[in-house]
Design an enzyme around this catalytic site. Structure first.
Site, mmCIF file in Angstrom:
data_model
loop_
_atom_site.group_PDB
_atom_site.id
_atom_site.type_symbol
_atom_site.label_atom_id
_atom_site.label_comp_id
_atom_site.label_asym_id
_atom_site.label_seq_id
_atom_site.Cartn_x
_atom_site.Cartn_y
_atom_site.Cartn_z
ATOM 1 N N ARG A 1 9.409 20.011 26.258
ATOM 2 C CA ARG A 1 10.558 20.760 25.723
ATOM 3 C C ARG A 1 11.616 21.053 26.794
ATOM 4 N NH1 ARG A 1 7.942 25.774 23.167
ATOM 5 N NH2 ARG A 1 10.060 26.332 22.550
ATOM 6 N N GLY B 1 -6.231 20.772 26.329
ATOM 7 C CA GLY B 1 -6.287 22.212 26.096
ATOM 8 C C GLY B 1 -6.500 23.003 27.373
ATOM 9 N N GLU C 1 -5.718 32.322 18.162
ATOM 10 C CA GLU C 1 -4.414 31.687 18.357
ATOM 11 C C GLU C 1 -3.556 31.877 17.114
ATOM 12 O OE1 GLU C 1 -3.208 30.142 21.346
ATOM 13 O OE2 GLU C 1 -4.834 31.542 21.719
ATOM 14 N N ASN D 1 -2.348 37.983 24.185
ATOM 15 C CA ASN D 1 -3.035 37.377 25.331
ATOM 16 C C ASN D 1 -2.007 36.847 26.327
ATOM 17 O OD1 ASN D 1 -4.719 35.990 27.058
ATOM 18 N ND2 ASN D 1 -4.974 34.229 25.672
ATOM 19 N N TYR E 1 41.633 20.079 60.681
ATOM 20 C CA TYR E 1 40.327 19.418 60.558
ATOM 21 C C TYR E 1 39.779 19.153 61.942
ATOM 22 C CZ TYR E 1 36.736 15.910 60.101
ATOM 23 O OH TYR E 1 35.553 15.249 60.219
ATOM 24 N N TYR F 1 37.301 9.148 63.284
ATOM 25 C CA TYR F 1 36.701 7.955 62.662
ATOM 26 C C TYR F 1 37.674 6.800 62.767
ATOM 27 C CZ TYR F 1 34.248 5.314 58.986
ATOM 28 O OH TYR F 1 33.560 4.362 58.274
ATOM 29 N N SER G 1 51.058 22.339 66.623
ATOM 30 C CA SER G 1 51.001 22.008 65.188
ATOM 31 C C SER G 1 51.068 20.501 64.970
ATOM 32 C CB SER G 1 52.173 22.656 64.466
ATOM 33 O OG SER G 1 52.023 24.048 64.506
HETATM 34 C C1 UD1 Z 1 -2.018 30.080 25.735
HETATM 35 C C2 UD1 Z 1 -3.148 30.853 25.099
HETATM 36 C C3 UD1 Z 1 -2.575 31.996 24.271
HETATM 37 C C4 UD1 Z 1 -1.722 32.875 25.140
HETATM 38 C C5 UD1 Z 1 -0.615 32.041 25.813
HETATM 39 C C6 UD1 Z 1 0.131 32.874 26.810
HETATM 40 C C7 UD1 Z 1 -4.895 29.175 24.734
HETATM 41 C C8 UD1 Z 1 -5.595 28.346 23.753
HETATM 42 N N1 UD1 Z 1 -3.906 29.953 24.278
HETATM 43 O O1 UD1 Z 1 -1.278 29.469 24.676
HETATM 44 O O2 UD1 Z 1 -3.615 32.757 23.714
HETATM 45 O O3 UD1 Z 1 -1.129 33.912 24.366
HETATM 46 O O4 UD1 Z 1 -1.213 30.945 26.544
HETATM 47 O O5 UD1 Z 1 1.181 32.121 27.363
HETATM 48 O O6 UD1 Z 1 -5.236 29.157 25.898
HETATM 49 N N2 UD1 Z 1 -2.239 23.629 30.290
HETATM 50 C C9 UD1 Z 1 -2.904 22.638 30.987
HETATM 51 N N3 UD1 Z 1 -3.578 21.681 30.309
HETATM 52 C C10 UD1 Z 1 -3.642 21.656 28.956
HETATM 53 C C11 UD1 Z 1 -2.969 22.651 28.237
HETATM 54 C C12 UD1 Z 1 -2.290 23.634 28.933
HETATM 55 O O7 UD1 Z 1 -2.858 22.630 32.219
HETATM 56 O O8 UD1 Z 1 -4.297 20.756 28.420
HETATM 57 C C13 UD1 Z 1 -1.531 24.659 31.030
HETATM 58 C C14 UD1 Z 1 -0.040 24.663 30.777
HETATM 59 O O9 UD1 Z 1 0.633 23.899 31.754
HETATM 60 C C15 UD1 Z 1 0.314 26.146 30.931
HETATM 61 C C16 UD1 Z 1 -0.954 26.867 30.520
HETATM 62 O O10 UD1 Z 1 -2.007 25.922 30.591
HETATM 63 O O11 UD1 Z 1 0.603 26.469 32.269
HETATM 64 C C17 UD1 Z 1 -0.860 27.457 29.111
HETATM 65 O O12 UD1 Z 1 -0.704 26.380 28.201
HETATM 66 P P1 UD1 Z 1 0.195 26.487 26.922
HETATM 67 O O13 UD1 Z 1 0.164 25.190 26.200
HETATM 68 O O14 UD1 Z 1 1.523 27.038 27.265
HETATM 69 O O15 UD1 Z 1 -0.631 27.549 26.088
HETATM 70 P P2 UD1 Z 1 -0.126 28.353 24.862
HETATM 71 O O16 UD1 Z 1 -0.155 27.501 23.662
HETATM 72 O O17 UD1 Z 1 1.138 29.023 25.206
#
Ligand code: UD1
Ligand code: CA
Length: 450
Positions: A13, A78, A153, A167, A364, A385, A403
């Site tokens: 995004r 995730g 979630e 959270n 300059y 130059y 000048s």
């Molecule tokens: C997550 C939480 C949510 C919380 C929110 C706060 C979960 C399932 N949900 O949701 O409860 O309110 O954060 O901002 O955890 N990332 C990875 N690998 C992945 C997915 C994510 O490294 O496969 C990292 C992202 O770069 C980011 C962080 O984890 O820094 C959070 O990921 P994001 O996708 O923003 O989670 P949310 O859906 O916002």
């Protein structure tokens, strides 16, 4: 204390070719702020989890943050899956903090409070929550007022009761419980992802003490960045935080909302900064200096009691008691001694100006060494130059350059020499001599009447 920082998200995004967490904000990539907050709070072993295309993150961050480890999450399956990828260094008795790499406003104070809460309560895991009127996309935190129950979630909400506790995505765990629970996660949810939010639930279902830390930190601390708009919002918060720090140290800002200062810049007490000033990189501003409106200084030092107005400077060094601008342009390697005057429409590049040099207007000077108290009059320039190579000009102490003089480099002007206005100087002028190189004026009487 160990920390795992999640930074593997795609960040699509942002609509940018740059990795999301490497977007610059006031002089640093956003991820660096998170790493530094963790370090300041006492994390001495940090693993940053990057995606399989995270080589740029590893390179750039590794260069600026000492002792940070990197782990790769091959597929973004995730948040729980990401922690699993980054847990390679975790052992049973570790205290482990989990942070998001896209929350640059997180503070070391918040982390310390969270860790204190964990220790005071002998918790096996703690979920950090914040109170919000609108929970939006945040996960909902449920507890029974003493023990954690679960996080749901937004997408998985069915008949759950309403809650105002969101959270933050920040947690702390004891190593053993974290490792065990990571091995028991599944992806039975709306997004078919391994949710980190399931981990505290698994630990609590195991009969362990899992609690919710209700943070009183302002909401802005938890600003996560997913879009360019979020980045601008977070930068505005960071900017006011940085500016507040300078003002607490005695810097006077006429309009902090219109003052853009990179993180880490040193500004002495008593400095005055006018609106619409940008200070970037490794600037240093000494006591009593005044930075006037419209200045854009990058990697530049400004000496005591110097006044810079509406000017641009890049990798320049300005001494004490100088007057710079309005509308001066100091390019890399411009070094001004004390008591210098570089006035309107003057450009200086790769030149050493000794103390007391005056170039008040329209000049300059490039690739030059200029002695003390030299006066460089209006319209005088160094022709440094020749179309293929740059050459140096040397000017001795107290020389007076008239000048509209052209000094054709390489050339040397001796101390106390005087160069007549309008001269084009190609040969050495010895000390105390007058150098004059121009056509004599001739008069043709009544010429226009003919
Ligand atoms: C997550 C939480 C949510 C919380 C929110 C706060 C979960 C399932 N949900 O949701 O409860 O309110 O954060 O901002 O955890 N990332 C990875 N690998 C992945 C997915 C994510 O490294 O496969 C990292 C992202 O770069 C980011 C962080 O984890 O820094 C959070 O990921 P994001 O996708 O923003 O989670 P949310 O859906 O916002
Ligand atoms: Ca998020």
């Amino acid at each position: 204390m160990k920390a795992i920082i999640l930074a593997a998200g795609k960040g699509s995004r942002m609509q940018s070719d740059l990795q999301k967490v490497m977007h610059p904000m006031l002089g640093k990539p956003i991820l660096q702020y998170v790493v530094e907050a963790a370090q300041e709070a006492g994390c001495d072993d940090i693993t940053v989890v990057v995606g399989k295309d995270g080589e740029a993150v590893r390179k750039e961050l590794g260069a600026v943050c000492d002792g940070v480890h990197f782990a790769v999450q091959d597929e973004p399956l995730g948040t729980g899956h990401a922690v699993l990828a980054g847990a390679g260094r975790v052992t049973d008795n570790d205290e482990v903090l989990v942070l998001c790499g896209d929350m640059p406003l997180i503070t070391s104070d918040f982390i310390r409070e969270l860790m204190k809460f964990k220790r005071d309560n002998f918790s096996e895991a703690v979920v950090a929550a914040i109170y919000r009127d609108e929970l939006g996309d945040f996960g909902r935190v449920y507890d029974d007022n003493s023990y954690f129950i679960e996080i749901v979630e937004a997408r998985d909400i069915k008949n759950h009761p309403t809650t105002k506790w969101a959270n933050t995505g920040i947690y702390t765990f004891r190593g053993r419980s974290l490792l065990r629970a990571l091995g028991m996660m599944n992806n039975n949810n709306a997004q078919r992802e391994y949710y980190l939010t399931d981990v505290p639930k698994i630990i609590s279902e195991d009969g362990k003490n899992v609690q919710v830390f209700r943070s009183r930190a302002p909401m802005s601390v938890f600003t996560g960045i997913n879009t360019q708009e979020h980045l601008a919002e977070a930068a505005a918060h960071m900017r006011s935080r940085i500016n507040a720090g300078h003002m607490a140290n005695g810097v006077r800002m006429l309009d902090p909302a219109a003052t853009y200062i990179d993180d880490g810049i040193k500004i002495a007490r008593g400095v005055v900064i006018y609106p619409n000033v940008i200070l970037e990189g490794a600037c240093e501003i000494a006591a009593g200096a005044i930075i006037g409106t419209g200045c854009h200084l990058t990697d530049t030092t400004v000496g005591e009691n110097t006044h810079v107005r509406q000017s641009v400077a890049h990798s320049a060094k300005i001494g004490a008691n100088c007057e710079v601008g309005p509308f001066a342009y100091l390019r890399p390697g411009a070094i001004l001694g004390n008591d210098c005057r570089v006035g309107n429409f003057v450009e200086v590049k790769n030149a050493n100006l000794a103390d007391g040099v005056k170039m008040a207007h329209l000049a300059y000077i490039g690739d030059a060494d200029v002695g003390q108290n030299v006066n460089f009059s209006c319209g005088a320039i160094t022709a440094n130059y020749d179309g293929s190579k740059k050459h140096r000009t040397k000017i001795g102490d107290n020389a007076f350059i008239g000048s509209n003089v052209n000094l054709i480099a390489p050339v040397e002007i001796g101390a106390d020499a005087i160069i007549a206005a309008g001269s084009t100087i190609t040969d050495t002028v010895p000390p105390c001599a007058l150098g004059i190189a121009r056509e004599r004026q001739c008069i043709k009487p009544g010429y226009s009447k003919k």
